[in-house]
Write a protein that holds these residues in place. Structure first.
Motif, PDB file in Angstrom:
ATOM      1  N   ASN A 142       0.808  -1.214   0.000  1.00 54.62           N
ATOM      2  CA  ASN A 142       0.000   0.000   0.000  1.00 54.62           C
ATOM      3  C   ASN A 142       0.847   1.273   0.000  1.00 54.62           C
ATOM      4  OD1 ASN A 142      -2.329   1.585   0.080  1.00 54.62           O
ATOM      5  ND2 ASN A 142      -2.418   1.556   2.308  1.00 54.62           N
ATOM      6  N   VAL A 143       2.091   1.178   0.464  1.00 58.53           N
ATOM      7  CA  VAL A 143       2.940   2.374   0.554  1.00 58.53           C
ATOM      8  C   VAL A 143       3.134   3.027  -0.816  1.00 58.53           C
ATOM      9  CG1 VAL A 143       5.228   3.246   1.152  1.00 58.53           C
ATOM     10  CG2 VAL A 143       4.082   1.598   2.659  1.00 58.53           C
ATOM     11  N   PRO A 144       3.585   2.315  -1.840  1.00 59.86           N
ATOM     12  CA  PRO A 144       3.716   2.974  -3.147  1.00 59.86           C
ATOM     13  C   PRO A 144       2.383   3.356  -3.768  1.00 59.86           C
ATOM     14  CG  PRO A 144       4.177   0.616  -3.335  1.00 59.86           C
ATOM     15  CD  PRO A 144       4.099   0.925  -1.882  1.00 59.86           C
ATOM     16  N   ILE A 145       1.318   2.600  -3.451  1.00 60.79           N
ATOM     17  CA  ILE A 145       0.007   2.960  -3.989  1.00 60.79           C
ATOM     18  C   ILE A 145      -0.420   4.321  -3.472  1.00 60.79           C
ATOM     19  CG2 ILE A 145      -2.453   2.359  -3.987  1.00 60.79           C
ATOM     20  CD1 ILE A 145      -1.661  -0.567  -3.947  1.00 60.79           C
ATOM     21  N   ARG A 146      -0.255   4.538  -2.180  1.00 62.72           N
ATOM     22  CA  ARG A 146      -0.608   5.840  -1.609  1.00 62.72           C
ATOM     23  C   ARG A 146       0.222   6.956  -2.226  1.00 62.72           C
ATOM     24  NH1 ARG A 146      -2.191   6.369   4.658  1.00 62.72           N
ATOM     25  NH2 ARG A 146      -4.024   5.015   4.642  1.00 62.72           N
ATOM     26  N   GLY A 147       1.510   6.697  -2.397  1.00 64.51           N
ATOM     27  CA  GLY A 147       2.370   7.719  -2.973  1.00 64.51           C
ATOM     28  C   GLY A 147       2.033   8.029  -4.418  1.00 64.51           C
ATOM     29  N   PHE A 148       1.538   7.042  -5.150  1.00 69.12           N
ATOM     30  CA  PHE A 148       1.186   7.247  -6.555  1.00 69.12           C
ATOM     31  C   PHE A 148      -0.133   7.994  -6.699  1.00 69.12           C
ATOM     32  CE2 PHE A 148      -1.053   5.731 -10.376  1.00 69.12           C
ATOM     33  CZ  PHE A 148      -0.171   6.183 -11.352  1.00 69.12           C
ATOM     34  N   VAL A 149      -1.138   7.586  -5.904  1.00 68.89           N
ATOM     35  CA  VAL A 149      -2.463   8.197  -6.029  1.00 68.89           C
ATOM     36  C   VAL A 149      -2.497   9.587  -5.385  1.00 68.89           C
ATOM     37  CG1 VAL A 149      -4.913   7.927  -5.460  1.00 68.89           C
ATOM     38  CG2 VAL A 149      -3.566   5.936  -6.121  1.00 68.89           C
ATOM     39  N   GLU A 150      -1.863   9.729  -4.226  1.00 67.96           N
ATOM     40  CA  GLU A 150      -1.799  11.008  -3.504  1.00 67.96           C
ATOM     41  C   GLU A 150      -3.186  11.607  -3.264  1.00 67.96           C
ATOM     42  OE1 GLU A 150       0.832  13.537  -5.713  1.00 67.96           O
ATOM     43  OE2 GLU A 150       2.595  12.733  -4.692  1.00 67.96           O
ATOM     44  N   ARG A 151      -4.084  10.818  -2.741  1.00 71.37           N
ATOM     45  CA  ARG A 151      -5.437  11.306  -2.464  1.00 71.37           C
ATOM     46  C   ARG A 151      -5.492  11.887  -1.055  1.00 71.37           C
ATOM     47  NH1 ARG A 151     -10.997   7.660  -2.625  1.00 71.37           N
ATOM     48  NH2 ARG A 151     -12.377   9.350  -3.251  1.00 71.37           N
ATOM     49  N   PRO A 152      -5.855  13.154  -0.912  1.00 72.65           N
ATOM     50  CA  PRO A 152      -5.937  13.735   0.433  1.00 72.65           C
ATOM     51  C   PRO A 152      -7.068  13.109   1.247  1.00 72.65           C
ATOM     52  CG  PRO A 152      -5.856  15.440  -1.274  1.00 72.65           C
ATOM     53  CD  PRO A 152      -6.126  14.133  -1.965  1.00 72.65           C
ATOM     54  N   ARG A 153      -6.963  13.245   2.546  1.00 69.10           N
ATOM     55  CA  ARG A 153      -8.045  12.794   3.421  1.00 69.10           C
ATOM     56  C   ARG A 153      -9.319  13.567   3.082  1.00 69.10           C
ATOM     57  NH1 ARG A 153      -7.071   8.255   6.885  1.00 69.10           N
ATOM     58  NH2 ARG A 153      -4.814   8.166   7.167  1.00 69.10           N
ATOM     59  N   PRO A 154     -10.476  12.959   3.276  1.00 64.97           N
ATOM     60  CA  PRO A 154     -11.728  13.621   2.872  1.00 64.97           C
ATOM     61  C   PRO A 154     -11.962  14.961   3.564  1.00 64.97           C
ATOM     62  CG  PRO A 154     -12.152  11.616   4.152  1.00 64.97           C
ATOM     63  CD  PRO A 154     -10.713  11.592   3.787  1.00 64.97           C
ATOM     64  N   PHE A 155     -11.525  15.099   4.819  1.00 63.77           N
ATOM     65  CA  PHE A 155     -11.782  16.350   5.524  1.00 63.77           C
ATOM     66  C   PHE A 155     -10.916  17.498   5.006  1.00 63.77           C
ATOM     67  CE2 PHE A 155      -8.948  13.660   8.105  1.00 63.77           C
ATOM     68  CZ  PHE A 155      -7.789  14.441   8.125  1.00 63.77           C
ATOM     69  N   VAL A 156      -9.926  17.190   4.171  1.00 65.63           N
ATOM     70  CA  VAL A 156      -9.092  18.243   3.575  1.00 65.63           C
ATOM     71  C   VAL A 156      -9.851  18.962   2.466  1.00 65.63           C
ATOM     72  CG1 VAL A 156      -6.969  18.722   2.287  1.00 65.63           C
ATOM     73  CG2 VAL A 156      -6.948  17.055   4.166  1.00 65.63           C
ATOM     74  N   ASP A 157     -10.581  18.202   1.664  1.00 64.09           N
ATOM     75  CA  ASP A 157     -11.274  18.770   0.503  1.00 64.09           C
ATOM     76  C   ASP A 157     -12.753  19.039   0.729  1.00 64.09           C
ATOM     77  OD1 ASP A 157      -8.958  18.728  -1.016  1.00 64.09           O
ATOM     78  OD2 ASP A 157      -9.332  16.703  -1.775  1.00 64.09           O
TER      79      ASP A 157
END
Length: 232
Positions: free
Chosen positions: A85-100
């Motif tokens: 999951n580490v590289p997946i998170r780095g590739f997608v870079e989706r912010p937490r929902p409360f950010v947006d």
């Protein structure tokens, strides 16, 4: 930066607000309980379920080594899925929902990493499916805990529903795709441990005969043999 949810018209965001909205209308004490359960409680429950399953499969007789090997694979698979999951998170870079998105009731603080995919959903589903490989009854309970974990993460306002679904898919894929190799490697190790004089009880409970039957104590065996001779 990849954005998987741009506006509230997105069904993913709508479902996020629907589920998280339950937290806004719930009592404060209930939200605190759900925050703890979603962050730590269900992970602890999963560990206890694995221990309980281990105490059961040890009585499996001839199949005990293979069952314990499958059980050992469950947390190992969860760890591997977490690393994937580490590289997946780095590739997608989706912010937490409360950010947006405004107006969410966030039950835990300090979440500054990316959102996709959910670590908690990944770990719990990997362990749940791994449990299912070892024992179906315990596996169904583990999968139920994983589904509850996924609901809690959205309820807490720290993940989108698709973050959770992605975690479920990742955890399941790692367990099932690597299971043949893992079992081929772990089963001989468990059999070697089983034959060791001091640590063999970790694999098979004392007095458990092949096939899962409890062996008779010497006195009982002699009495059983005598009765059979008399009957003959």
């Amino acid at each position: 930066m990849a954005q998987l949810a741009e506006s509230g018209s997105n069904p993913d965001v709508d479902l996020l607000y629907d589920i998280n909205g339950l937290a806004r209308h719930a009592p404060h004490w209930f939200d605190r309980i759900m925050g703890f359960v979603g962050e730590w409680g269900l992970l602890l429950a999963m560990v206890l379920l694995i221990v309980w399953c281990w105490s059961t499969v040890r009585r499996g007789g001839a199949d005990a080594a293979a069952s314990v090997a499958a059980l050992v694979w469950a947390p190992l698979a969860a760890g591997i899925a977490l690393l994937v999951n580490v590289p997946i998170r780095g590739f997608v870079e989706r912010p937490r929902p409360f950010v947006d998105h405004q107006g969410l009731d966030v039950l835990v603080s300090g979440k500054t990493d990316f959102s996709f995919v959910s670590d908690h959903a990944t770990i719990t589903m990997a362990m749940g499916v791994g449990l299912f490989v070892a024992n179906r009854r315990f596996g169904l309970a583990g999968i139920a805990l994983a589904l509850l974990e996924g609901f809690c993460r959205v309820f807490m306002g720290v993940h989108y529903p698709t973050d959770v679904i992605g975690g479920f898919a990742l955890g399941t894929a790692v367990v099932l795709l690597l299971s043949p190799l893992a079992m081929a490697l772990l089963t001989p190790v468990m059999k070697a441990v089983e034959s060791a004089p001091r640590v063999g009880r970790l694999i098979r409970a004392r007095g458990t005969a092949p096939g899962g039957r409890q062996s008779l104590i010497p006195g009982a065996r002699a009495e059983h043999t005598e009765e059979r001779d008399l009957a003959a």
